[in-house]
Enzyme design. Structure first.
Site, mmCIF file in Angstrom:
data_model
loop_
_atom_site.group_PDB
_atom_site.id
_atom_site.type_symbol
_atom_site.label_atom_id
_atom_site.label_comp_id
_atom_site.label_asym_id
_atom_site.label_seq_id
_atom_site.Cartn_x
_atom_site.Cartn_y
_atom_site.Cartn_z
ATOM 1 N N HIS A 6 0.942 -1.106 0.110
ATOM 2 C CA HIS A 6 -0.172 -0.235 0.077
ATOM 3 C C HIS A 6 0.758 1.383 0.036
ATOM 4 C CE1 HIS A 6 -3.605 2.157 1.915
ATOM 5 N NE2 HIS A 6 -3.352 2.825 1.114
ATOM 6 N N HIS A 8 1.129 5.186 -2.326
ATOM 7 C CA HIS A 8 0.768 6.028 -3.334
ATOM 8 C C HIS A 8 1.731 6.780 -3.931
ATOM 9 C CE1 HIS A 8 -3.318 4.654 -1.981
ATOM 10 N NE2 HIS A 8 -3.053 5.130 -0.804
ATOM 11 N N ARG A 69 -2.192 8.925 -6.009
ATOM 12 C CA ARG A 69 -2.469 9.557 -4.749
ATOM 13 C C ARG A 69 -3.981 9.176 -4.394
ATOM 14 N NH1 ARG A 69 -3.772 14.419 -2.421
ATOM 15 N NH2 ARG A 69 -4.335 15.310 -4.294
ATOM 16 N N HIS A 176 -10.841 1.431 -1.158
ATOM 17 C CA HIS A 176 -10.021 2.788 -0.457
ATOM 18 C C HIS A 176 -10.725 4.058 -1.161
ATOM 19 C CE1 HIS A 176 -6.856 5.495 0.544
ATOM 20 N NE2 HIS A 176 -5.866 4.514 0.417
ATOM 21 N N TYR A 192 -11.391 7.871 5.660
ATOM 22 C CA TYR A 192 -10.661 6.658 5.255
ATOM 23 C C TYR A 192 -10.959 5.535 6.066
ATOM 24 C CZ TYR A 192 -7.220 8.815 2.061
ATOM 25 O OH TYR A 192 -6.515 9.299 0.709
ATOM 26 N N HIS A 221 -5.429 0.573 5.952
ATOM 27 C CA HIS A 221 -5.412 0.990 7.426
ATOM 28 C C HIS A 221 -5.837 0.089 8.869
ATOM 29 C CE1 HIS A 221 -6.970 3.679 3.926
ATOM 30 N NE2 HIS A 221 -5.785 4.204 4.134
ATOM 31 N N GLU A 282 1.748 2.618 3.828
ATOM 32 C CA GLU A 282 1.144 3.723 3.050
ATOM 33 C C GLU A 282 2.009 4.970 2.942
ATOM 34 O OE1 GLU A 282 -2.748 5.359 4.720
ATOM 35 O OE2 GLU A 282 -3.512 5.396 2.484
ATOM 36 N N ARG A 288 2.952 11.722 8.487
ATOM 37 C CA ARG A 288 4.491 11.848 7.941
ATOM 38 C C ARG A 288 5.484 11.982 9.018
ATOM 39 N NH1 ARG A 288 4.223 14.416 1.836
ATOM 40 N NH2 ARG A 288 2.187 13.276 1.320
#
Ligand SMILES: [Zn+2]
Length: 342
Positions: A6, A8, A69, A176, A192, A221, A282, A288
């Site tokens: 997973h 993007h 994305r 998703h 999400y 997730h 992900e 981040r």
């Protein structure tokens, strides 16, 4: 081999998303879209070498199953025509990344969905993604309206043309959603996770797995709220006389490990059989930052799996074996793309 199922392309060259903004503005103004922007191989290389490839190397993972994305899919924007052009541009870009870095990235496609438009619209793009690009899966948005849930549930025959195509090509779908346009739902914080949980519940109460016994879905997730509330779902299945939850869903539904703390991973591994868990992070994506409690990135999920009280064989299933099993075309694609890299 460590396969992250997973990831993007969140770092795409700026002109890609710039074109999307212009495309939607032109659509709103009733004008034709501007021509697609030029992106050189060097520009694409730069975004990957300093982005996802760098993180792969730092964390010691080998391969990312890579898609456009997710928040950028924006199926609630424009109409079926703009969605088609945008999905085509995004998937082509993923194909270029996979061609430039064939050992590190294998593609998954986004679909040209639109709210209240039949998913039959997506079939040609699925054929192109698998046939021309060698992609191994798709991302399926259960709510193309972006937080208003205007389409039928995944249990409805509305979705069956996509399911037939998935079985035909032996590709799984990750359930998703995309960005939320409903201010009550934060995109990555609630929309999400709601999408994951709602998608699971819709499939669990459906006859999809009777009609498509070999179909496979990945709930990302960490499965949203599902593993945490496994007892509730078991009870709901029992009350509705659907049978044992483990027997009705676990041949067809798999959960990724995009859970950003160790206690969450421990719960996932305790509740969900190891055969149904697929490694994922992900990255570079939703979260981040660095966790001050550990000093490591929240989305460095490999570290959590390594700390789980599981055997080496079980960890190998999570890191590699399950992905190869669930993505039916993956092993052959790994061989094909590795040969190209030599
Ligand atoms: Zn995602």
């Amino acid at each position: 081999m460590i396969i992250d199922c997973h990831g993007h392309y969140t770092t795409a060259p700026r002109q890609h998303e710039g074109w999307r903004t212009e495309q939607i503005a032109a659509h709103t103004a009733g004008k034709p879209p501007p021509p697609r922007p030029t992106m050189t191989d060097d520009e694409i290389r730069e975004t990957i070498v300093g982005g996802q490839l760098k993180v792969q190397r730092e964390r010691g993972t080998d391969l990312t199953i890579f898609s456009p994305r997710a928040a950028g899919m924006g199926h609630h924007l424009g109409d079926a025509t703009t969605s088609e052009a945008w999905a085509s541009a995004c998937n082509e870009l993923i194909h270029r990344v996979c061609s430039l870095f064939p050992k590190n990235f294998i593609g998954v496609g986004m679909l040209p969905q639109s709210a209240r438009v039949s998913p039959r619209n997506c079939l040609a793009e699925i054929d192109r993604c698998v046939g021309e690009y060698g992609f191994v899966g798709i991302n399926l948005n259960p709510d193309p309206s972006g937080g208003h849930w205007q389409d039928p549930p995944l249990s409805d025959r509305h979705w069956y043309p996509v399911y037939e195509k998935m079985v035909e090509h032996d590709i799984p779908a990750m359930i998703h959603v995309s960005a939320s346009c409903n201010p009550t739902h934060h995109t990555t914080g609630s929309h999400y996770l709601n999408g994951d949980t709602a998608g699971f519940n819709q499939l669990m109460t459906s006859s999809v797995f009777k009609d498509f016994p070999t179909i496979k879905f990945i709930i990302p997730h960490g499965g949203g709220a599902v593993p945490y509330h496994w007892g509730r779902f078991r009870g709901l299945a029992q009350d509705a006389k659907l049978g044992l939850l483990s027997e009705i869903v676990l041949k067809n539904i798999f959960f990724d490990t995009c859970v950003y703390h160790l206690p969450g991973q421990e719960l996932l591994a305790k509740v969900i059989p190891v055969d149904n868990i697929i490694f994922a992070s992900e990255m570079i994506g939703a979260v981040r930052g660095i966790d001050p409690e550990t000093g490591h990135h929240y989305d460095d999920t490999k570290r959590y799996i390594e700390q789980l009280p599981l055997s080496v064989d079980d960890k190998a299933k999570i890191f590699e074996g399950n992905a190869r099993r669930v993505y039916g075309r993956l092993s052959a694609t790994i061989e094909k793309q590795s040969a190209r890299a030599v």
